[in-house]
Design an enzyme around this catalytic site. Structure first.
Site, PDB file in Angstrom:
ATOM      1  N   HIS A 137       0.848  -1.195   0.000  1.00 30.70           N
ATOM      2  CA  HIS A 137       0.000   0.000   0.000  1.00 30.70           C
ATOM      3  C   HIS A 137       0.883   1.244   0.000  1.00 30.70           C
ATOM      4  CE1 HIS A 137      -3.705  -2.255   0.586  1.00 30.70           C
ATOM      5  NE2 HIS A 137      -3.010  -3.024   1.411  1.00 30.70           N
ATOM      6  N   TRP A 168      10.221   1.219   2.576  1.00 32.25           N
ATOM      7  CA  TRP A 168      10.852   2.377   1.940  1.00 32.25           C
ATOM      8  C   TRP A 168      10.886   3.578   2.891  1.00 32.25           C
ATOM      9  CZ3 TRP A 168      13.423   0.415  -1.756  1.00 32.25           C
ATOM     10  CH2 TRP A 168      12.883  -0.591  -2.565  1.00 32.25           C
ATOM     11  N   ARG A 202       6.323  17.528   0.624  1.00 37.86           N
ATOM     12  CA  ARG A 202       6.325  17.724  -0.825  1.00 37.86           C
ATOM     13  C   ARG A 202       6.737  19.142  -1.195  1.00 37.86           C
ATOM     14  NH1 ARG A 202       0.474  14.770  -1.111  1.00 37.86           N
ATOM     15  NH2 ARG A 202       1.222  12.617  -1.368  1.00 37.86           N
ATOM     16  N   GLU A 223       6.377  10.169  -2.090  1.00 42.59           N
ATOM     17  CA  GLU A 223       5.498  11.234  -1.611  1.00 42.59           C
ATOM     18  C   GLU A 223       4.528  11.698  -2.698  1.00 42.59           C
ATOM     19  OE1 GLU A 223       7.434  14.199   0.773  1.00 42.59           O
ATOM     20  OE2 GLU A 223       8.915  12.764   1.468  1.00 42.59           O
TER      21      GLU A 223
END
Length: 395
Positions: free
Chosen positions: A147, A173, A254, A374
């Protein structure tokens, strides 16, 4: 009537964007640029080739002493800098390497931001001063093996056991995971998705490092394994319920990528520009040929448009008017253009472009990760598509 003389054209700032920056902004940029030149650039090619970031704890403390960790946060030892200043720092860090900027982004914009915005006063007092100083490294556990773009489907689960919480699941990750002293972990509960502040020395917590990467090699990337990790009741972030919490953290991170990606692009462009002035073919520098100049001009246009966009978004963040859709706009455009700039710069350098003696291929491969973490290209396109049409294509 007198004619006012124009300032000379500056190839490093063709749009005169520096005129928009305050002296304090320029001072931040100079400080971070010099630190990166001294502490990262002499070693980064070797770190990248070896696939490691040695001395990460020392680097973290140095970044903390500069005020670069949790830079826009106020109190608890944080610098309380402007969004534009934080963006400039991200640009300079990523001009050295995306892995170093990722260290700072995850520490400040994800882990620290989550605790600062959603944590209790006790959580803030316990964790934020050490994290701001770089003494404690943090990580942020949202993505799972199955996911990524759909965090609502996460399987990590936190259940009540008396007054305690017990967490079980896996995250994937995760930048900084293997060196972190604290992890902000998001999990499903019977009351919705909640965030938990997890000391990494808790029994049942493990963070094996992920190896064999061909991107972000000078960065610590890990899996988080939570095997019935028992936490006290006050480990939950009281101010966040549902996905709105972690997504707001991602939006903040971001924003740093909008700036940082332009740092990678700038390093590649500057390398190509300098190479074009010294590399000779057919009896003269290749920068004197029309096709090479066309490449350089196109790269410069996209680079400085991207920096101007980042500055605009930074001003909106400082004014409290920056929307998540606008962050998606910046992340989508700037990372995509940065990769294109790196690829074009590689063609200017020819075969030398694949050598670690030059930064171009290293930045290009790093940006392949930045492109999808992201928020993938497709997800940001759909965020903008929904904003433009009013129609939700996610469901």
């Amino acid at each position: 009537m007198s004619v006012r003389s124009l300032p000379p054209f500056d190839p490093t700032d063709p749009l005169g964007i520096d005129d928009l920056l305050a002296p304090e902004d320029l001072a931040v940029r100079t400080t971070v640029r010099q630190w990166a030149a001294d502490r990262v650039l002499p070693h980064i090619a070797d770190w990248y080739e070896r696939g490691e970031l040695p001395g990460i704890r020392e680097l973290s403390r140095e970044l903390g002493s500069m005020g670069a960790l949790g830079m826009t946060l106020k109190g608890y030892g944080c610098a309380g800098a402007s969004a534009v200043q934080y963006g400039l720092a991200c640009l300079e860090l990523e001009a050295a390497d995306s892995g170093v900027r990722s260290l700072v982004s995850v520490q400040g914009s994800l882990a620290m931001y989550a605790i600062h915005r959603f944590g209790s006063e006790e959580q803030k007092q316990r964790w934020l001063p050490g994290m701001a100083a770089g003494e404690t490294i943090g990580c942020f556990g949202l993505t799972e093996p199955d996911h990524g773009s759909d965090p609502a489907g996460m399987r990590t689960y936190a259940k009540r056991d008396g007054a305690d919480w017990v967490l079980t699941g896996r995250k994937m990750w995760i930048t900084n995971g293997s060196v972190a002293g604290v992890a902000v972990v998001w999990a499903r509960t019977d009351d919705g998705i909640r965030g938990f502040v997890v000391p990494t020395d808790a029994p049942g917590f493990a963070a094996p490092e992920i190896k064999h990467k061909w991107s972000l090699r000078a960065s610590v990337t890990s899996e988080l394994v939570l095997d019935e990790v028992r936490l006290p009741a006050d480990a939950v972030l009281p101010g966040a319920t549902g996905l709105r919490g972690p997504l707001s953290c991602l939006s903040h991170a971001r924003y740093g990528i909008v700036w940082g990606s332009m740092g990678a692009a700038r390093a590649a462009f500057e390398s190509a520009l300098e190479y074009s002035r010294t590399r000779e073919q057919f009896g003269r520098p290749i920068g004197g040929f029309q096709l090479t100049q066309a490449k350089l001009a196109d790269m410069a246009v996209e680079l400085h448009k991207g920096i101007l966009l980042a500055h605009h978004l930074g001003q909106r963040m400082d004014a409290g008017t920056l929307r998540p859709e606008q962050v998606s706009f910046g992340k989508l455009n700037n990372v995509r253009e940065a990769i294109d700039i790196c690829r074009t710069a590689r063609t200017v350098l020819g075969a030398n472009g694949i050598s670690l003696e030059y930064p171009v291929m290293r930045h290009a491969t790093n940006l392949e990760s930045v492109l999808t973490y992201e928020g993938t290209v497709e997800m940001h396109q759909l965020v903008l598509g929904k904003a433009l049409t009013g129609l939700d294509a996610f469901r």
